[in-house]
Design an enzyme around this catalytic site. Structure first.
Site, short mmCIF file in Angstrom:
data_model
loop_
_atom_site.label_atom_id
_atom_site.label_comp_id
_atom_site.label_asym_id
_atom_site.label_seq_id
_atom_site.Cartn_x
_atom_site.Cartn_y
_atom_site.Cartn_z
N LYS A 156 -7.33 -5.31 -5.90
CA LYS A 156 -7.86 -5.28 -7.27
C LYS A 156 -8.82 -4.10 -7.48
CE LYS A 156 -7.30 -10.29 -7.98
NZ LYS A 156 -7.96 -11.52 -8.46
N TYR B 117 -1.27 -12.44 -15.94
CA TYR B 117 -2.08 -13.65 -15.78
C TYR B 117 -1.85 -14.65 -16.93
CZ TYR B 117 -4.77 -11.89 -11.79
OH TYR B 117 -5.15 -11.46 -10.54
N ASN C 170 -12.66 -10.28 -7.03
CA ASN C 170 -12.52 -10.86 -5.69
C ASN C 170 -11.51 -10.12 -4.81
OD1 ASN C 170 -10.26 -11.76 -6.99
ND2 ASN C 170 -10.59 -13.94 -6.63
N HIS D 246 -5.30 -10.15 -4.80
CA HIS D 246 -4.46 -11.23 -5.32
C HIS D 246 -3.48 -11.66 -4.23
CE1 HIS D 246 -1.76 -13.43 -8.04
NE2 HIS D 246 -0.77 -12.83 -7.41
N GLU E 58 6.25 -12.06 -9.58
CA GLU E 58 5.17 -11.06 -9.58
C GLU E 58 5.61 -9.75 -8.92
OE1 GLU E 58 1.69 -14.52 -9.49
OE2 GLU E 58 2.00 -13.29 -7.71
P1 IDP Z 1 -6.42 -17.06 -7.08
O1 IDP Z 1 -6.45 -15.57 -7.34
O2 IDP Z 1 -7.23 -17.44 -5.86
O3 IDP Z 1 -5.02 -17.64 -7.06
P2 IDP Z 1 -6.70 -18.23 -9.74
O4 IDP Z 1 -7.33 -19.55 -10.03
O5 IDP Z 1 -5.21 -18.12 -9.84
O6 IDP Z 1 -7.21 -17.75 -8.30
O7 IDP Z 1 -7.38 -17.19 -10.73
C1 IDP Z 1 -6.83 -15.90 -10.92
C2 IDP Z 1 -7.97 -14.89 -10.91
O8 IDP Z 1 -8.83 -15.14 -12.03
C3 IDP Z 1 -8.92 -14.98 -9.70
O9 IDP Z 1 -8.42 -14.33 -8.54
C4 IDP Z 1 -10.16 -14.33 -10.24
O10 IDP Z 1 -10.05 -12.90 -10.28
C5 IDP Z 1 -10.18 -14.86 -11.66
N1 IDP Z 1 -10.95 -16.12 -11.77
C6 IDP Z 1 -10.61 -17.35 -11.31
N2 IDP Z 1 -11.56 -18.28 -11.59
C7 IDP Z 1 -12.54 -17.59 -12.24
C8 IDP Z 1 -13.80 -17.99 -12.81
O11 IDP Z 1 -14.21 -19.15 -12.75
N3 IDP Z 1 -14.53 -16.99 -13.41
C9 IDP Z 1 -14.11 -15.71 -13.48
N4 IDP Z 1 -12.93 -15.30 -12.98
C10 IDP Z 1 -12.16 -16.21 -12.36
MG MG Z 2 -3.61 -17.78 -8.56
#
Ligand code: IDP
Ligand code: MG
Length: 139
Positions: A11, A51, A114, A117, A128
């Site tokens: 990312k 997304y 974070n 992905h 994807e």
């Molecule tokens: P994942 O990437 O671990 O599968 P997901 O729940 O699918 O997590 O969420 C997609 C992306 O959205 C996350 O990787 C992160 O960048 C962002 N995200 C998820 N939860 C939050 C939140 O509570 N606040 C802000 N961004 C979030």
């Molecule tokens: Mg996810």
């Protein structure tokens, strides 16, 4: 084939911090083979398509703007049990909860920024991967 592949993207926070090489090294050392890789940038609209499953979540707009804020490095990866093993390698979504030594534990800046992905199912890995790569770009 699908059961042996997953999709990832490094990312914008990790690419701009200069962590592409270190993260790619961890991925290869964990036994994943790179099937396809490139450096590119999403528009907010394309980030929204990627997304789309999260479009009702409160963080959706921020996520699209963050994910289009700089270059990303998408990859298709191959390994036995790829989807599950890769989710283990990256760690929990929230870096505060990611296990020590995982990619997110080492490189993520926040729950949003974070670092990386990882697909959550074989079906999504296929969808994807096709979002970024043509079959002719896969080796
Ligand atoms: P994942 O990437 O671990 O599968 P997901 O729940 O699918 O997590 O969420 C997609 C992306 O959205 C996350 O990787 C992160 O960048 C962002 N995200 C998820 N939860 C939050 C939140 O509570 N606040 C802000 N961004 C979030
Ligand atoms: Mg996810």
């Amino acid at each position: 084939m699908a059961t042996n592949r997953t999709f990832t993207m490094i990312k914008p926070d990790a690419v701009s911090a200069g962590n592409t090489g270190a993260i790619t090294k961890m991925i290869e050392e964990a036994g994943f083979r790179i099937v396809a890789v490139k450096k590119t940038q999403l528009t907010p609209e394309r980030a929204g398509q990627f997304y789309a499953i999260h479009k009702e979540r409160p963080f959706f707009k921020d996520l699209c703007s963050y994910m289009s804020s700089g270059a990303i490095v998408p990859m298709i990866l191959e390994k036995e049990n790829a989807v599950e093993d890769f989710r283990k390698l990256i760690g929990a979504t929230d870096p505060q909860k990611a296990a020590p030594g995982t990619i997110r534990n080492l490189f993520a800046k926040s729950i949003e920024a974070n670092a990386i992905h990882g697909s959550d199912s074989d079906e999504n890995a296929e969808i994807e991967g096709s979002f970024f790569f043509a079959k002719t770009e896969c080796f």
